[in-house]
Design an enzyme around this catalytic site. Structure first.
Site, PDB file in Angstrom:
ATOM      1  N   ALA A  11      44.253  32.551  10.698  1.00 23.82           N
ATOM      2  CA  ALA A  11      44.936  33.522  11.556  1.00 23.82           C
ATOM      3  C   ALA A  11      46.440  33.268  11.599  1.00 23.82           C
ATOM      4  O   ALA A  11      47.242  34.206  11.523  1.00 23.82           O
ATOM      5  CB  ALA A  11      44.352  33.476  12.964  1.00 23.82           C
ATOM      6  N   ALA A  29      35.714  31.251  14.145  1.00 25.83           N
ATOM      7  CA  ALA A  29      35.868  31.299  15.601  1.00 25.83           C
ATOM      8  C   ALA A  29      34.949  32.351  16.198  1.00 25.83           C
ATOM      9  O   ALA A  29      34.977  33.513  15.811  1.00 25.83           O
ATOM     10  CB  ALA A  29      37.321  31.598  15.959  1.00 25.83           C
ATOM     11  N   GLU A  48      34.932  31.715  30.038  1.00 24.51           N
ATOM     12  CA  GLU A  48      34.627  30.485  29.325  1.00 24.51           C
ATOM     13  C   GLU A  48      35.034  29.289  30.179  1.00 24.51           C
ATOM     14  O   GLU A  48      35.748  29.434  31.176  1.00 24.51           O
ATOM     15  CB  GLU A  48      35.309  30.456  27.954  1.00 24.51           C
ATOM     16  N   HIS A  98      33.704  19.463  20.358  1.00 24.27           N
ATOM     17  CA  HIS A  98      32.979  20.568  20.982  1.00 24.27           C
ATOM     18  C   HIS A  98      31.594  20.092  21.377  1.00 24.27           C
ATOM     19  O   HIS A  98      30.912  19.446  20.593  1.00 24.27           O
ATOM     20  CB  HIS A  98      32.874  21.762  20.019  1.00 24.27           C
ATOM     21  N   ARG A 131      35.785  20.977  28.011  1.00 23.24           N
ATOM     22  CA  ARG A 131      35.023  20.544  26.840  1.00 23.24           C
ATOM     23  C   ARG A 131      34.897  19.026  26.718  1.00 23.24           C
ATOM     24  O   ARG A 131      33.842  18.502  26.370  1.00 23.24           O
ATOM     25  CB  ARG A 131      35.678  21.094  25.561  1.00 23.24           C
ATOM     26  N   HIS A 175      35.982  19.177  16.626  1.00 25.55           N
ATOM     27  CA  HIS A 175      36.197  20.620  16.563  1.00 25.55           C
ATOM     28  C   HIS A 175      37.659  21.024  16.412  1.00 25.55           C
ATOM     29  O   HIS A 175      37.983  21.866  15.574  1.00 25.55           O
ATOM     30  CB  HIS A 175      35.618  21.252  17.831  1.00 25.55           C
ATOM     31  N   GLU A 231      46.787  25.221  14.169  1.00 24.92           N
ATOM     32  CA  GLU A 231      46.255  23.892  14.471  1.00 24.92           C
ATOM     33  C   GLU A 231      47.052  22.782  13.805  1.00 24.92           C
ATOM     34  O   GLU A 231      47.063  21.642  14.275  1.00 24.92           O
ATOM     35  CB  GLU A 231      44.784  23.808  14.061  1.00 24.92           C
ATOM     36  N   ARG A 275      42.618  21.139  24.677  1.00 25.57           N
ATOM     37  CA  ARG A 275      42.832  22.586  24.557  1.00 25.57           C
ATOM     38  C   ARG A 275      41.887  23.370  25.451  1.00 25.57           C
ATOM     39  O   ARG A 275      40.680  23.129  25.476  1.00 25.57           O
ATOM     40  CB  ARG A 275      42.627  23.015  23.098  1.00 25.57           C
ATOM     41  N   LEU A 295      43.418  30.819  19.022  1.00 25.98           N
ATOM     42  CA  LEU A 295      43.780  32.043  18.299  1.00 25.98           C
ATOM     43  C   LEU A 295      45.031  32.673  18.896  1.00 25.98           C
ATOM     44  O   LEU A 295      45.885  33.187  18.173  1.00 25.98           O
ATOM     45  CB  LEU A 295      42.623  33.047  18.321  1.00 25.98           C
TER      46      LEU A 295
END
Length: 573
Positions: free
Chosen positions: A22, A53, A120, A236, A282, A347, A371, A382, A388
């Site tokens: 991306a 993703a 999320e 993750h 996470r 991840h 990244e 993060r 993204l």
């Protein structure tokens, strides 16, 4: 009709973008159209992490939400190491970035006329836009089509970036070297943009694709660029864990929709570790699974817990997660009838090449995005679905780039190489196989000083043992502006393996050094021997060559912001 790749590479570009996720694709599209742009991709054009993703892209654009709330959530997740100025810039630029994607044709899910949003982990409001559970693919497919329409962009696929080409004074980029079509070729360029993604392949358990070997960070470090916060790696919590199956990521959005984490007895154990249970950040959820398995599993190899979707209405699962349904079915799991076996996997790398709000690094003409970069927006951990957004917002800054005339270099001299490095490759391949397990065991979810030191000693021994091999000498002693024709495709594959192995060993050493140096636990960096977060460690870890140091003034001071990173690096302007 989309324009196909030219059979020959131009020896000169105004800008070379390395990476076609991306960040790389969007950067190429944001660059002024009068510039000649080379887009270099290691595989085919849509094989990076962005394409995988699932969850979506975070943006506070709903009337019930606002960028300040998004900023607060991001800063909280980053555990004191986010740069507030960078985060503010990102969240306030989100609306424009989303509008541009919609204008280009990205088909986000909708609820009536409005863009649909989901919740999320660690977000205070539903603000994650999605396209079923393949959001990355929807964005990448749209951006790829737009890139192939642009006459000023030449795509160079299945090419590996080997080294940056610096001026004799070592203070400015003037191109790169590529391994491509059985040739090593040096390409001239006023600007190089590194968008090569992360380095998850350094760990035995990872959701990252095979191309994620940290190439951009490694070649920038060897060129003298300043790196930042390499110890912070996000694991993750929910990757599919079945014998023979890839570590396919089960999106955080599944828990956001109401799925439960359970152990083999059906207990929702995550609440024993954090009040938010499955929706904790996470790093907290990953450690909860790790520690729970340590207490309950008889054998840690392939040990797992379960993600139970049966509390979600079946029609909702079919609407939101068709790809997850299909992949799990492929590996014998019916998500409507049974929970998914999951365990944590490497991840996302919060660390990377230090850069400012314009994506400029400490080397003039070298930019980093996605990244690969350390922009300051992620801190120590993060926030879900910010990656993204970061790619788009910071890549768009390249629309303001000012190109300086490049130094004129002589045309490449052509030479042929007729080597077979098969004997060297056996040792290189063995080390490549052993490295990810060593890193997973020593620098994975839970770290400890003695293990970090032993692993660093082992990696440095491996680096020394490889340094004298003919093929490694060949790669490390390449001369600028010399085109080399290889005698076979085997030689090309061997050099690719060597290059990736060197990159992973270099980065493994730097990650271990940074992790051993930071004697606290924070975000994605957890030390069992230093389990508390320490206020005096609320600083960045900076790396330049073999030098490691803390950012000098504390995270919120003007002096420590990466817009002054060239000064920290010794003012090499």
């Amino acid at each position: 009709m989309p324009r196909l790749q030219s059979p020959s590479i131009s020896p000169y570009f105004d800008v070379i973008v390395v990476g076609s996720g991306a960040a790389g694709l969007y950067a190429a599209l944001c660059l002024p159209t009068h510039l000649r742009v080379g887009l270099v991709t290691k595989d085919v054009i849509n094989m990076g992490s962005s394409n995988c993703a699932q969850g979506g892209i975070a943006a506070a654009i709903d009337p019930s939400d606002n960028p300040n709330l998004h900023l607060e959530d991001t800063l909280k997740a980053g555990v004191g190491l986010c740069d507030p100025e960078s985060v503010k810039f990102m969240v306030e630029s989100a609306e424009e970035a989303i509008a541009h994607l919609v204008e280009m044709g990205v088909a986000f899910d909708r609820k009536g006329e409005k863009l649909a949003m989901t919740l999320e982990a660690a977000h205070s409001h539903p603000r994650v836009l999605h396209s079923a559970d393949t959001t990355g693919r929807a964005i990448i497919d749209t951006l790829t089509a737009k890139v192939l329409e642009r006459q000023n962009i030449q795509v160079v696929s299945q090419a590996v970036a080997l080294n940056l080409w610096l001026t004799p004074q070592k203070n400015r980029v003037q191109g790169i070297s590529l391994l491509h079509q059985s040739k090593i070729q040096w390409l001239k360029s006023s600007v190089v943009v590194l968008a090569t993604g992360g380095g998850g392949q350094i760990f035995a358990q990872t959701t990252n694709p095979e191309v994620s070997t940290g190439d951009g960070v490694a070649i920038a470090w060897r060129a003298g660029a300043v790196l930042r916060d390499l110890e912070f790696f996000q694991f993750h919590p929910t990757a599919l864990t079945k014998p023979g199956a890839p570590h396919f990521l089960i999106s955080e959005a599944v828990r956001g929709e109401g799925a439960h984490l359970i152990d083999e007895h059906g207990n929702r154990f995550a609440f024993e570790y954090h009040p938010a249970g499955e929706l904790a950040p996470r790093d907290v959820v990953s450690r909860a699974i790790f520690h729970h398995l340590q207490k309950t599993a008889h054998e840690l190899t392939q040990a797992h817990v379960y993600l139970d979707l049966r509390s979600i209405a079946p029609e909702r699962i079919r609407y939101r997660f068709p790809n997850i349904i299909n992949v799990c079915k492929q590996w014998g799991v019916d998500v409507f009838q049974e929970p998914i076996p999951v365990a944590p996997a490497a991840h996302y790398w919060m660390g990377g090449i230090a850069c400012d709000l314009m994506s400029q690094t400490s080397i003039r003409g070298l930019y980093a995005i996605g990244e690969t970069a350390s922009t300051g927006v992620h801190g120590a951990n993060r926030l879900a679905s910010n990656s993204l957004l970061e790619c788009l917002v910071f890549a768009s800054q390249l629309s303001r780039i000012e190109i300086q005339p490049n130094l004129v270099a002589p045309n490449s001299e052509v030479s042929q190489v007729d080597f077979n490095w098969s004997e060297d490759m056996e040792k290189i391949e063995l080390i490549r196989q052993m490295l990810p397990s060593l890193m997973w065991e020593s620098a994975g979810i839970s770290r400890e000083g003695e293990l970090l030191d032993r692993a660093l000693h082992k990696i440095n021994n491996w680096r020394e043992s490889l340094a004298g091999l003919d093929v490694v000498q060949f790669v490390t002693n390449l001369l600028p502006n010399q085109m080399i024709e290889l005698n076979s495709t085997d030689a090309e594959q061997q050099l690719r393996m060597v290059t990736e192995t060197i990159n992973l060993l270099d980065l493994g050493s730097l990650i271990l050094k940074s992790a051993a140096w930071r004697t606290e636990s924070r975000g994605g960096h957890y030390r069992s021997d230093y389990p508390q977060t320490a206020d005096h460690w609320r600083v960045h870890t900076l790396v330049e060559g073999d030098r490691l140091w803390k950012s000098p003034m504390g995270i919120n001071s003007e002096e420590s912001k990466i817009k002054s990173i060239a000064l920290c690096a010794g003012n090499r302007q």
